[in-house]
Structure formats: C-alpha cells, structure tokens
Design an enzyme around this catalytic site. Structure first.
Site, mmCIF file in Angstrom:
data_model
loop_
_atom_site.group_PDB
_atom_site.id
_atom_site.type_symbol
_atom_site.label_atom_id
_atom_site.label_comp_id
_atom_site.label_asym_id
_atom_site.label_seq_id
_atom_site.Cartn_x
_atom_site.Cartn_y
_atom_site.Cartn_z
ATOM 1 N N ILE A 187 0.863 -1.137 -0.071
ATOM 2 C CA ILE A 187 -0.262 0.188 0.100
ATOM 3 C C ILE A 187 0.727 1.266 0.018
ATOM 4 O O ILE A 187 1.538 1.118 0.535
ATOM 5 C CB ILE A 187 -0.732 0.517 1.004
ATOM 6 C CG1 ILE A 187 -1.599 -0.794 1.212
ATOM 7 C CG2 ILE A 187 -1.965 0.906 1.083
ATOM 8 C CD1 ILE A 187 -2.568 -1.600 0.414
ATOM 9 N N LYS A 188 0.737 2.491 -0.974
ATOM 10 C CA LYS A 188 1.489 3.460 -0.788
ATOM 11 C C LYS A 188 0.678 4.552 -0.606
ATOM 12 O O LYS A 188 -0.106 4.981 -0.709
ATOM 13 C CB LYS A 188 1.458 3.728 -2.580
ATOM 14 C CG LYS A 188 2.490 2.627 -2.799
ATOM 15 C CD LYS A 188 2.848 2.957 -4.812
ATOM 16 C CE LYS A 188 3.405 4.476 -4.705
ATOM 17 N NZ LYS A 188 4.252 4.957 -6.203
ATOM 18 N N ILE A 189 1.809 5.029 0.594
ATOM 19 C CA ILE A 189 0.630 6.007 1.585
ATOM 20 C C ILE A 189 2.047 7.135 1.023
ATOM 21 O O ILE A 189 3.187 7.073 1.324
ATOM 22 C CB ILE A 189 1.369 5.486 2.953
ATOM 23 C CG1 ILE A 189 -0.301 4.333 2.976
ATOM 24 C CG2 ILE A 189 0.137 6.825 3.553
ATOM 25 C CD1 ILE A 189 -0.995 4.294 3.231
#
Ligand code: G3P
Length: 225
Positions: free
Chosen positions: A86-88
């Site tokens: 998950i890219k945050i």
C-alpha cells in the site's frame, strides 16, 4: 538492483515484461488517470495475473486523512490481493497510517518523498519501501543523489529492513545514478528503458554485423547452415 515499471497499462506490462527484467509494478492516481476510468480492482487483478505473486504490486491510496487511507488500504487488500504494498504519501496523516498498517503486518510503500526527514520518518515507522522522487527533487534544487546516499547509509548503519524504491525519473542517467547511490530498486516509465536501448549507435552496430555476415554468406542464417 531491481527495476519496476511505473505504469498500469496492461499491454505495455505484457509486452515489455518479456524484454526487461522487472521486479514489480508501481502506480499512483496520476498513472491510473492515463488509462481513463478503469474498472479499478479488476484492472489490478489482471496486472497481478500477468506479473504473478512473486513480484511486488504497489497501489496508492487517494484519501488525505489517516482513517480514509486505512479504509482504502483495506479495500485494496480485499479486492486485489493481500500481498499488495500500500502506497502512502509521507505527511503527518500518512505517517500515522503507515504505523498502523505496519502494526498489522501489511506491506507499505512510503511515497512522495522529497526530503531526508520524510524518508527517515518512514523508515522508522517501518515502511517496507521508501520512494524518493528523483527528478522532482532536482526540479526543486534538492540533490537526490545526496538524499538517496543518506538513506542507503542509514539503512546499512542501523540495519533497517526498508528498501529504497527510487521514483520520478526523466532519463536513464538518473536511474543509473539512483542505483549507484544505493537504491535497491527504481521504478521507471517503460519508455525510458526502451529509449536506453534505442541509441542509433546500437542499431548501427547490429546492422554492420549483419552486412558483414551477408557479404560472405548471403542471406543464409546460421540456423540454416
Ligand atoms: O512513482 C512516482 C512517479 O510516478 C512520479 O513521477 O514523473 O510524476 O515525477 P513524476
């Protein structure tokens, strides 16, 4: 040293992963926008089918607050697969979300990194990948080589499990520099990799070899000798 494709174009991924040794696919909302209004989860499931479970797939959230980021992360993991990273983006809300996701054992790619502080915070929060934005830093007169070198040194010195996934490139020279400074991985628009192999000098060398062969053997292939 690993390459990833910074695209979600299915045909490009299919065609070019037969040529380039890629380790994964990264995306963000701007990259998704290039494909139009796709069937979001189905599209990423298809990408996963092409690359397989042993490669990494990085999908970015769009919410701006931690709660929204966590909801979107869950939706991605439920509807694509539970191996997605998950890219945050690394800001205050993002850091909060990164720490919560890591406490649940979820893979996280900390992104939109322009500064040493952002990367170091993300490392300490447990991010699996940190994505420094090479070209965008150069545009802002920040030296990406120095930033990436600092990350690489800190990872080695303190034994962080984090990997540097350098991003935002405009040419292959920047990609090579990122690797030399210690990035383990670089995510690159496929056209940049193609351009690197399309130098006229390379084509001329190939053409000259063919001409020399044909001078002696004519149009006969080695396979038919
Ligand atoms: O992976 C991050 C990247 O897509 C940002 O690249 O070209 O928009 O600076 P760019």
């Amino acid at each position: 040293m690993k390459y990833m494709f910074d695209t979600v174009n299915i045909k490009t991924i299919k065609d070019l992963s037969e040529i380039f040794p890629i380790e994964g696919i990264t995306s963000n909302p701007s990259i998704v926008k290039k494909e139009g209004k796709i069937d979001f989860f189905k599209h990423f499931r298809e990408i996963r089918k092409i690359i397989g479970m042993d490669k990494t797939l990085h999908i970015q959230v769009t919410a701006k607050d931690c709660e929204g980021m966590l909801k979107e992360a869950k939706a991605i993991l439920d509807n694509v697969d539970n191996k997605v990273s998950i890219k945050i983006p690394v800001n205050e809300e993002g850091l909060k979300a990164i720490r919560i996701l890591k406490s649940k054992g979820i893979s996280v790619t900390a992104t939109a990194i322009y500064t040493k502080a952002q990367g170091l915070f993300a490392m300490e929060a447990g991010a699996d990948f940190i994505a420094p934005y090479f070209n965008r830093m150069e545009n802002m007169d920040i030296d990406p080589r120095e930033v990436i070198t600092t990350f690489a040194n800190m990872i080695e010195k303190y034994n962080y499990p984090t990997k540097i996934l350098a991003a935002s490139f405009k040419n292959i020279g920047q990609v090579n520099d990122a690797f030399e400074c210690g990035a383990q991985t670089a995510t690159v628009a496929p056209e940049i990799l193609q351009t690197a192999l399309r130098m006229p000098a390379i084509q001329k060398a190939v053409d000259d070899f063919t001409t020399d062969w044909e001078t002696i053997f004519g149009k006969v292939s080695i396979a038919d000798l």
